[in-house]
Design a protein around this motif. Structure first.
Motif, PDB file in Angstrom:
ATOM      1  N   ALA A  74       0.826  -1.214   0.000  1.00  0.00           N
ATOM      2  CA  ALA A  74       0.000   0.000   0.000  1.00  0.00           C
ATOM      3  C   ALA A  74       0.862   1.266   0.000  1.00  0.00           C
ATOM      4  CB  ALA A  74      -0.941  -0.001   1.193  1.00  0.00           C
ATOM      5  N   HIS A  75       2.088   1.169   0.514  1.00  0.00           N
ATOM      6  CA  HIS A  75       2.941   2.349   0.632  1.00  0.00           C
ATOM      7  C   HIS A  75       4.163   2.299  -0.276  1.00  0.00           C
ATOM      8  CE1 HIS A  75       0.590   2.230   4.348  1.00  0.00           C
ATOM      9  NE2 HIS A  75       0.584   3.541   4.224  1.00  0.00           N
ATOM     10  N   ARG A  76       4.131   1.434  -1.267  1.00  0.00           N
ATOM     11  CA  ARG A  76       5.324   1.262  -2.113  1.00  0.00           C
ATOM     12  C   ARG A  76       5.651   2.512  -2.922  1.00  0.00           C
ATOM     13  NH1 ARG A  76       4.132  -0.978  -7.565  1.00  0.00           N
ATOM     14  NH2 ARG A  76       6.274  -1.670  -7.478  1.00  0.00           N
ATOM     15  N   ASP A  77       4.659   3.304  -3.284  1.00  0.00           N
ATOM     16  CA  ASP A  77       4.922   4.509  -4.077  1.00  0.00           C
ATOM     17  C   ASP A  77       5.199   5.736  -3.220  1.00  0.00           C
ATOM     18  OD1 ASP A  77       4.593   3.104  -6.418  1.00  0.00           O
ATOM     19  OD2 ASP A  77       2.439   3.497  -6.476  1.00  0.00           O
ATOM     20  N   THR A  78       5.088   5.608  -1.931  1.00  0.00           N
ATOM     21  CA  THR A  78       5.338   6.758  -1.068  1.00  0.00           C
ATOM     22  C   THR A  78       6.540   6.513  -0.153  1.00  0.00           C
ATOM     23  OG1 THR A  78       3.681   5.928   0.479  1.00  0.00           O
ATOM     24  CG2 THR A  78       2.960   7.584  -1.097  1.00  0.00           C
ATOM     25  N   LEU A  79       6.356   5.658   0.831  1.00  0.00           N
ATOM     26  CA  LEU A  79       7.430   5.454   1.808  1.00  0.00           C
ATOM     27  C   LEU A  79       8.620   4.692   1.250  1.00  0.00           C
ATOM     28  CD1 LEU A  79       5.319   4.509   4.965  1.00  0.00           C
ATOM     29  CD2 LEU A  79       6.329   6.711   4.401  1.00  0.00           C
ATOM     30  N   PHE A  80       8.372   3.802   0.279  1.00  0.00           N
ATOM     31  CA  PHE A  80       9.439   2.915  -0.199  1.00  0.00           C
ATOM     32  C   PHE A  80       9.739   3.114  -1.679  1.00  0.00           C
ATOM     33  CE2 PHE A  80       6.999   0.843   3.170  1.00  0.00           C
ATOM     34  CZ  PHE A  80       7.986   0.745   4.133  1.00  0.00           C
ATOM     35  N   ARG A  81       9.573   4.312  -2.171  1.00  0.00           N
ATOM     36  CA  ARG A  81       9.762   4.536  -3.604  1.00  0.00           C
ATOM     37  C   ARG A  81      11.223   4.420  -4.044  1.00  0.00           C
ATOM     38  NH1 ARG A  81       7.446  10.115  -3.189  1.00  0.00           N
ATOM     39  NH2 ARG A  81       8.774  10.973  -1.616  1.00  0.00           N
ATOM     40  N   ARG A  82      12.158   4.494  -3.103  1.00  0.00           N
ATOM     41  CA  ARG A  82      13.579   4.389  -3.468  1.00  0.00           C
ATOM     42  C   ARG A  82      14.054   2.943  -3.607  1.00  0.00           C
ATOM     43  NH1 ARG A  82      16.482   9.253  -0.108  1.00  0.00           N
ATOM     44  NH2 ARG A  82      15.149  10.866  -0.930  1.00  0.00           N
ATOM     45  N   CYS A  83      13.257   2.024  -3.135  1.00  0.00           N
ATOM     46  CA  CYS A  83      13.658   0.613  -3.233  1.00  0.00           C
ATOM     47  C   CYS A  83      12.543  -0.212  -3.861  1.00  0.00           C
ATOM     48  CB  CYS A  83      14.066   0.069  -1.874  1.00  0.00           C
ATOM     49  SG  CYS A  83      12.950   0.478  -0.539  1.00  0.00           S
ATOM     50  N   GLN A  84      12.068   0.238  -5.013  1.00  0.00           N
ATOM     51  CA  GLN A  84      10.956  -0.418  -5.684  1.00  0.00           C
ATOM     52  C   GLN A  84      11.293  -1.841  -6.127  1.00  0.00           C
ATOM     53  OE1 GLN A  84       7.918   1.076  -7.397  1.00  0.00           O
ATOM     54  NE2 GLN A  84       7.885   2.553  -5.745  1.00  0.00           N
ATOM     55  N   LYS A  85      12.510  -2.069  -6.597  1.00  0.00           N
ATOM     56  CA  LYS A  85      12.874  -3.419  -7.055  1.00  0.00           C
ATOM     57  C   LYS A  85      12.872  -4.413  -5.898  1.00  0.00           C
ATOM     58  CE  LYS A  85      15.117  -2.359 -11.279  1.00  0.00           C
ATOM     59  NZ  LYS A  85      15.942  -2.847 -12.325  1.00  0.00           N
ATOM     60  N   THR A  86      13.365  -3.982  -4.762  1.00  0.00           N
ATOM     61  CA  THR A  86      13.334  -4.840  -3.578  1.00  0.00           C
ATOM     62  C   THR A  86      11.892  -5.129  -3.174  1.00  0.00           C
ATOM     63  OG1 THR A  86      15.383  -3.806  -2.844  1.00  0.00           O
ATOM     64  CG2 THR A  86      14.176  -5.089  -1.216  1.00  0.00           C
ATOM     65  N   MET A  87      11.073  -4.082  -3.221  1.00  0.00           N
ATOM     66  CA  MET A  87       9.657  -4.253  -2.886  1.00  0.00           C
ATOM     67  C   MET A  87       8.989  -5.240  -3.847  1.00  0.00           C
ATOM     68  SD  MET A  87       8.756  -2.439  -0.289  1.00  0.00           S
ATOM     69  CE  MET A  87      10.306  -2.738   0.502  1.00  0.00           C
ATOM     70  N   ASP A  88       9.281  -5.091  -5.138  1.00  0.00           N
ATOM     71  CA  ASP A  88       8.707  -6.004  -6.129  1.00  0.00           C
ATOM     72  C   ASP A  88       9.123  -7.446  -5.857  1.00  0.00           C
ATOM     73  OD1 ASP A  88       7.441  -3.929  -7.346  1.00  0.00           O
ATOM     74  OD2 ASP A  88       8.909  -3.714  -8.961  1.00  0.00           O
ATOM     75  N   CYS A  89      10.396  -7.646  -5.492  1.00  0.00           N
ATOM     76  CA  CYS A  89      10.869  -9.000  -5.174  1.00  0.00           C
ATOM     77  C   CYS A  89      10.111  -9.554  -3.964  1.00  0.00           C
ATOM     78  CB  CYS A  89      12.375  -8.990  -4.881  1.00  0.00           C
ATOM     79  SG  CYS A  89      13.377  -8.743  -6.337  1.00  0.00           S
TER      80      CYS A  89
END
Ligand SMILES: [Zn+2]
Length: 106
Positions: A74-89
């Motif tokens: 839910a927060h991937r585009d706000t709080l974690f936008r600098r580590c999107q690839k890690t989030m995707d994994c």
């Protein structure tokens, strides 16, 4: 400022929608008549909060990481936008894990 009124209002709307959707059970199960990979999560959390760990893990093995993954998603585009690839994994890994668990438990 991290939490604006709009942010708080958005979170409140999503929480209310989530609560409304799951008030009468799994919406997927109600629509299609069979269980989804998330079925049992609510029962697991209720059991866990009542102190019955055994029933919680029996209801859904992945109930502990599930809300963390939902929060991250839910927060991937706000709080974690600098580590999107890690989030995707993480999301792909959890989706595969959830699908495998769903297939194994039947
Ligand atoms: Zn379900």
């Amino acid at each position: 400022m991290l939490f604006t009124r709009k942010t708080l209002a958005t979170h409140l709307v999503f929480l209310l929608l989530f609560a409304f959707l799951f008030w009468w059970g799994c919406p997927f199960n109600r629509l299609f008549g069979f269980t989804c990979p998330g079925c049992g999560l609510s029962r697991a959390w209720i059991s866990f909060l009542r102190g019955d760990w055994r029933l919680a893990f029996k209801s859904h093995l992945l109930f502990l990481p599930a809300p963390v993954v939902v929060f991250l998603f839910a927060h991937r585009d706000t709080l974690f936008r600098r580590c999107q690839k890690t989030m995707d994994c993480i999301f792909i890994f959890f989706a595969v894990l959830l699908a495998a668990y769903h297939l194994l438990r039947g």
